[in-house]
Design an enzyme around this catalytic site. Structure first.
Site, PDB file in Angstrom:
ATOM      1  N   ASP A  27       0.855  -1.182   0.000  1.00 25.72           N
ATOM      2  CA  ASP A  27       0.000   0.000   0.000  1.00 25.72           C
ATOM      3  C   ASP A  27       0.892   1.235   0.000  1.00 25.72           C
ATOM      4  O   ASP A  27       1.261   1.768   1.044  1.00 25.72           O
ATOM      5  CB  ASP A  27      -0.921  -0.010   1.220  1.00 25.72           C
ATOM      6  CG  ASP A  27      -2.046   0.996   1.095  1.00 25.72           C
ATOM      7  OD1 ASP A  27      -2.073   1.749   0.108  1.00 25.72           O
ATOM      8  OD2 ASP A  27      -2.913   1.024   1.990  1.00 25.72           O
ATOM      9  N   ALA A  28       1.277   1.663  -1.204  1.00 28.19           N
ATOM     10  CA  ALA A  28       2.167   2.810  -1.355  1.00 28.19           C
ATOM     11  C   ALA A  28       1.520   3.942  -2.151  1.00 28.19           C
ATOM     12  O   ALA A  28       2.050   5.041  -2.194  1.00 28.19           O
ATOM     13  CB  ALA A  28       3.473   2.383  -2.026  1.00 28.19           C
ATOM     14  N   LYS A  29       0.422   3.639  -2.834  1.00 25.63           N
ATOM     15  CA  LYS A  29      -0.374   4.634  -3.574  1.00 25.63           C
ATOM     16  C   LYS A  29       0.490   5.514  -4.455  1.00 25.63           C
ATOM     17  O   LYS A  29       0.351   6.744  -4.484  1.00 25.63           O
ATOM     18  CB  LYS A  29      -1.213   5.473  -2.614  1.00 25.63           C
ATOM     19  CG  LYS A  29      -2.235   4.649  -1.822  1.00 25.63           C
ATOM     20  CD  LYS A  29      -3.102   5.519  -0.941  1.00 25.63           C
ATOM     21  CE  LYS A  29      -4.129   4.708  -0.177  1.00 25.63           C
ATOM     22  NZ  LYS A  29      -3.512   3.859   0.869  1.00 25.63           N
ATOM     23  N   ARG A  30       1.363   4.898  -5.220  1.00 27.36           N
ATOM     24  CA  ARG A  30       2.245   5.643  -6.094  1.00 27.36           C
ATOM     25  C   ARG A  30       1.494   6.133  -7.338  1.00 27.36           C
ATOM     26  O   ARG A  30       0.604   5.464  -7.848  1.00 27.36           O
ATOM     27  CB  ARG A  30       3.434   4.789  -6.513  1.00 27.36           C
ATOM     28  CG  ARG A  30       4.353   4.364  -5.370  1.00 27.36           C
ATOM     29  CD  ARG A  30       4.939   5.571  -4.637  1.00 27.36           C
ATOM     30  NE  ARG A  30       6.080   5.226  -3.821  1.00 27.36           N
ATOM     31  CZ  ARG A  30       6.088   5.200  -2.489  1.00 27.36           C
ATOM     32  NH1 ARG A  30       4.999   5.493  -1.819  1.00 27.36           N
ATOM     33  NH2 ARG A  30       7.198   4.891  -1.832  1.00 27.36           N
ATOM     34  N   THR A  78      -0.728  -0.663  -4.715  1.00 28.71           N
ATOM     35  CA  THR A  78      -1.779   0.340  -4.864  1.00 28.71           C
ATOM     36  C   THR A  78      -1.209   1.550  -5.604  1.00 28.71           C
ATOM     37  O   THR A  78      -0.078   1.975  -5.357  1.00 28.71           O
ATOM     38  CB  THR A  78      -2.357   0.787  -3.512  1.00 28.71           C
ATOM     39  OG1 THR A  78      -1.326   1.364  -2.707  1.00 28.71           O
ATOM     40  CG2 THR A  78      -2.992  -0.382  -2.772  1.00 28.71           C
TER      41      THR A  78
END
Length: 284
Positions: A100-103, A130
């Site tokens: 879960d890094a939402k790059r 993510t």
């Protein structure tokens, strides 16, 4: 690229794990308040003890573990080293890891983010990542390509549970389609023809209520935060996701983690959520 064979696609591996272990995803979210609740210091030693305990407790029984990269990155290189070990040990125990890094970025920068998490020779290689599409869905192409080449997947922010998300995700384009719905349509196209499940999923909040106006049948997984501390329950899943419930990966973080550091208590909590979710989804 490595000379080793490309592994089975993420979607197929996820479908198998969900069918075998149930669809529960447990977050690894070592924020300062949880470290304190566990009696641990807000330092690298506390971080390592926390993440190792969660992996030991549940990686052999849940389908997915989802470490939140930010809570490791805040400790610098030593924190990232702890994250690398957690990913390695979780995957070795049979759990799939969603980072879960939402790059989200463009061009060579997006490609570098993709290589960091989706290249199978990378120290932080994860089964899925993510990502944020709000520089335009096309900006994600380097990550899509890297995921395909390495048997990995993506979870794209589409209809998130945070209240601020609506100002972007519910906005209506000139063609009359909402932005969130547009992201779902892109993902359906990515997954077209894939069996038993595509590898490109959406993040869709379990707290959003009736989503019948959206086409959630993207032939891919739906990562659903919001179960537990945010107020949603396993029983809500059929109402929110309807016919797509079978492809939902409900994420529970604090609802499980607050039972630590006792390993048996963590396992009991994870097993209870998994059973409740399996029952709710089966009944849908």
């Amino acid at each position: 690229m490595s000379g080793t064979a490309v592994p089975e696609p993420f979607g197929a591996r996820l479908r198998s794990a969900m069918d075998e272990r149930g669809p529960l995803c447990v977050g690894i979210d070592p924020h300062a308040s949880l470290l304190a609740e566990w009696g641990l210091g807000d330092d690298v030693a506390g971080l390592e003890r926390f993440s190792r305990t969660v992996v030991e407790a549940v990686a052999d029984r849940v389908a997915v573990l989802k470490p939140q990269s930010a809570f490791f990155e805040r400790f610098g290189s030593r924190g990232v080293a702890v994250l690398e070990k957690a990913v390695e040990e979780a995957r070795a125990a049979g759990a799939l890891v969603v980072m879960d890094a939402k790059r989200g970025d463009i061009g060579s920068t997006m490609a570098a983010y993709a290589e960091s998490f989706l290249h199978r020779d990378a120290p932080l290689f994860s089964d899925a990542l993510t990502v944020s599409p709000y520089l335009g869905y096309g900006s994600l192409k380097p990550a899509v390509d890297m995921a395909r080449e390495n048997g990995a997947g993506l979870f794209v922010l589409a209809l998130t549970s945070n209240p601020e998300g609506g100002e972007v995700q519910h906005a209506v384009r000139a063609d009359g389609r909402g932005v969130g719905a547009t992201m779902l349509a892109h993902l359906a196209a990515e997954n077209a023809g894939e069996e038993p499940l595509g590898s490109f999923g959406a993040v869709v909040g379990a707290t959003l209520g009736d989503l019948s106006s959206y086409d959630l049948d993207i032939n891919g997984p739906l990562l659903a935060p919001g179960i537990g501390a945010q107020g949603a329950t396993p029983a809500d899943l059929p109402r929110v996701f309807g016919a797509a419930s079978r492809n939902v990966v409900p994420n529970v973080s604090r609802g499980v983690l607050r039972h630590g550091p006792d390993v048996d208590a963590l396992r009991t909590a994870a097993d209870r959520f998994a059973e409740e979710i399996r029952g709710a989804v089966t009944a849908a």
